[in-house]
Design a protein around this motif. Structure first.
Motif, PDB file in Angstrom:
ATOM      1  N   PRO A  90      11.211   5.782  32.330  1.00 39.61           N
ATOM      2  CA  PRO A  90       9.849   5.367  32.694  1.00 39.61           C
ATOM      3  C   PRO A  90       8.995   6.505  33.263  1.00 39.61           C
ATOM      4  N   GLU A  91       9.600   7.409  34.036  1.00 42.01           N
ATOM      5  CA  GLU A  91       8.821   8.501  34.638  1.00 42.01           C
ATOM      6  C   GLU A  91       8.384   9.556  33.619  1.00 42.01           C
ATOM      7  N   HIS A  92       8.897   9.488  32.398  1.00 49.20           N
ATOM      8  CA  HIS A  92       8.510  10.424  31.331  1.00 49.20           C
ATOM      9  C   HIS A  92       7.323   9.927  30.512  1.00 49.20           C
ATOM     10  N   ILE A  93       6.936   8.679  30.735  1.00 50.60           N
ATOM     11  CA  ILE A  93       5.940   8.025  29.891  1.00 50.60           C
ATOM     12  C   ILE A  93       4.543   8.170  30.488  1.00 50.60           C
ATOM     13  N   ASP A  94       3.571   8.486  29.620  1.00 48.65           N
ATOM     14  CA  ASP A  94       2.190   8.656  30.078  1.00 48.65           C
ATOM     15  C   ASP A  94       1.372   7.391  29.830  1.00 48.65           C
ATOM     16  N   GLU A  95       0.087   7.481  30.115  1.00 48.24           N
ATOM     17  CA  GLU A  95      -0.792   6.311  29.976  1.00 48.24           C
ATOM     18  C   GLU A  95      -0.959   5.839  28.543  1.00 48.24           C
ATOM     19  N   LEU A  96      -0.546   6.651  27.576  1.00 45.05           N
ATOM     20  CA  LEU A  96      -0.593   6.235  26.167  1.00 45.05           C
ATOM     21  C   LEU A  96       0.683   5.521  25.731  1.00 45.05           C
ATOM     22  N   GLY A  97       1.670   5.470  26.642  1.00 40.33           N
ATOM     23  CA  GLY A  97       2.904   4.746  26.355  1.00 40.33           C
ATOM     24  C   GLY A  97       3.976   5.579  25.668  1.00 40.33           C
ATOM     25  N   HIS A  98       3.786   6.897  25.639  1.00 43.34           N
ATOM     26  CA  HIS A  98       4.822   7.737  25.030  1.00 43.34           C
ATOM     27  C   HIS A  98       5.170   8.908  25.940  1.00 43.34           C
ATOM     28  N   VAL A  99       6.221   9.655  25.564  1.00 42.34           N
ATOM     29  CA  VAL A  99       6.656  10.791  26.379  1.00 42.34           C
ATOM     30  C   VAL A  99       5.493  11.775  26.522  1.00 42.34           C
ATOM     31  N   ASN A 100       5.204  12.139  27.764  1.00 40.26           N
ATOM     32  CA  ASN A 100       4.098  13.033  28.088  1.00 40.26           C
ATOM     33  C   ASN A 100       4.385  14.449  27.587  1.00 40.26           C
TER      34      ASN A 100
ATOM     35  N   ASP B 242       4.602  22.305  18.654  1.00 43.60           N
ATOM     36  CA  ASP B 242       3.992  21.370  17.714  1.00 43.60           C
ATOM     37  C   ASP B 242       4.476  19.972  18.079  1.00 43.60           C
ATOM     38  N   TYR B 243       3.522  19.119  18.448  1.00 46.34           N
ATOM     39  CA  TYR B 243       3.815  17.722  18.752  1.00 46.34           C
ATOM     40  C   TYR B 243       3.619  16.941  17.460  1.00 46.34           C
ATOM     41  N   LEU B 244       4.706  16.454  16.876  1.00 50.74           N
ATOM     42  CA  LEU B 244       4.655  15.866  15.539  1.00 50.74           C
ATOM     43  C   LEU B 244       4.639  14.341  15.535  1.00 50.74           C
ATOM     44  N   ARG B 245       5.350  13.732  16.469  1.00 51.98           N
ATOM     45  CA  ARG B 245       5.354  12.262  16.556  1.00 51.98           C
ATOM     46  C   ARG B 245       5.771  11.862  17.965  1.00 51.98           C
ATOM     47  N   ALA B 246       5.410  10.669  18.328  1.00 51.17           N
ATOM     48  CA  ALA B 246       5.655  10.182  19.687  1.00 51.17           C
ATOM     49  C   ALA B 246       7.102   9.720  19.869  1.00 51.17           C
ATOM     50  N   ALA B 247       7.531   9.746  21.122  1.00 47.52           N
ATOM     51  CA  ALA B 247       8.785   9.132  21.540  1.00 47.52           C
ATOM     52  C   ALA B 247       8.428   8.166  22.669  1.00 47.52           C
ATOM     53  N   TYR B 248       9.227   7.110  22.801  1.00 47.29           N
ATOM     54  CA  TYR B 248       8.891   6.015  23.707  1.00 47.29           C
ATOM     55  C   TYR B 248      10.010   5.759  24.709  1.00 47.29           C
ATOM     56  N   GLU B 249       9.661   5.032  25.762  1.00 47.83           N
ATOM     57  CA  GLU B 249      10.637   4.700  26.794  1.00 47.83           C
ATOM     58  C   GLU B 249      11.899   4.115  26.164  1.00 47.83           C
ATOM     59  N   GLY B 250      13.032   4.622  26.633  1.00 45.67           N
ATOM     60  CA  GLY B 250      14.329   4.156  26.137  1.00 45.67           C
ATOM     61  C   GLY B 250      14.846   4.920  24.929  1.00 45.67           C
ATOM     62  N   ASP B 251      13.975   5.679  24.264  1.00 43.41           N
ATOM     63  CA  ASP B 251      14.429   6.453  23.096  1.00 43.41           C
ATOM     64  C   ASP B 251      15.449   7.503  23.526  1.00 43.41           C
ATOM     65  N   ARG B 252      16.499   7.612  22.734  1.00 51.20           N
ATOM     66  CA  ARG B 252      17.459   8.704  22.900  1.00 51.20           C
ATOM     67  C   ARG B 252      16.986   9.834  21.992  1.00 51.20           C
ATOM     68  N   ILE B 253      16.773  10.979  22.596  1.00 46.64           N
ATOM     69  CA  ILE B 253      16.244  12.143  21.892  1.00 46.64           C
ATOM     70  C   ILE B 253      17.323  13.220  21.851  1.00 46.64           C
ATOM     71  N   ILE B 254      17.577  13.753  20.681  1.00 47.98           N
ATOM     72  CA  ILE B 254      18.520  14.862  20.546  1.00 47.98           C
ATOM     73  C   ILE B 254      17.720  16.156  20.512  1.00 47.98           C
TER      74      ILE B 254
END
Length: 131
Positions: free
Chosen positions: A14-24, A62-74
């Motif tokens: 949750p602390e990684h998410i911005d006002e747009l709902g994705h990883v800041n 390069d920011y290519l696509r959003a990631a969201y709360e709970g997503d596991r990112i490699i």
């Protein structure tokens, strides 16, 4: 030339998410540093860790696509081509749960001698474990 790839898993909290709902965007920069430091610690000779540290001198992201709360990112990272004096490039990509790249980055780092506090030419023995 293919370089060894280091992987590290992140989870969007949750602390990684911005006002747009994705990883800041700032979080991606923090994760770039986290994976780079983890890679350094996993491979470097302990005497190198005691003798040197690295500082960022440039980020290209390069920011290519959003990631969201709970997503596991490699996160994946590897070093670039030959160093230029004190600088060495590191490449990073972050892949989302769908297998698609979210962020791609090239970061230039400079090696600093701990004793003098000044940049030095990257020693070949420091590079060897990464290539």
């Amino acid at each position: 030339m293919t370089r060894p790839v280091f992987e590290f898993e992140f989870t969007a909290a949750p602390e990684h998410i911005d006002e747009l709902g994705h990883v800041n965007n700032a979080v991606w920069v923090q994760w770039i540093q986290t994976i780079a430091v983890a890679h350094w610690h996993s491979v470097c000779d302990p005497t190198h860790h005691d003798a040197y540290f690295w500082v960022v001198v440039r980020h290209e992201i390069d920011y290519l696509r959003a990631a969201y709360e709970g997503d596991r990112i490699i996160g994946r990272t590897w070093v670039g081509e030959a160093p230029k004096g004190a600088r060495f490039d590191r490449l990073v990509e972050f892949v989302g749960p769908d297998g698609k790249t979210c962020v791609r980055a090239r970061t230039s780092w400079a090696i600093i001698d701990r004793t003098s506090g000044r940049p030095i030419r990257v020693p070949p023995e420091v590079i060897a474990p990464f290539v």
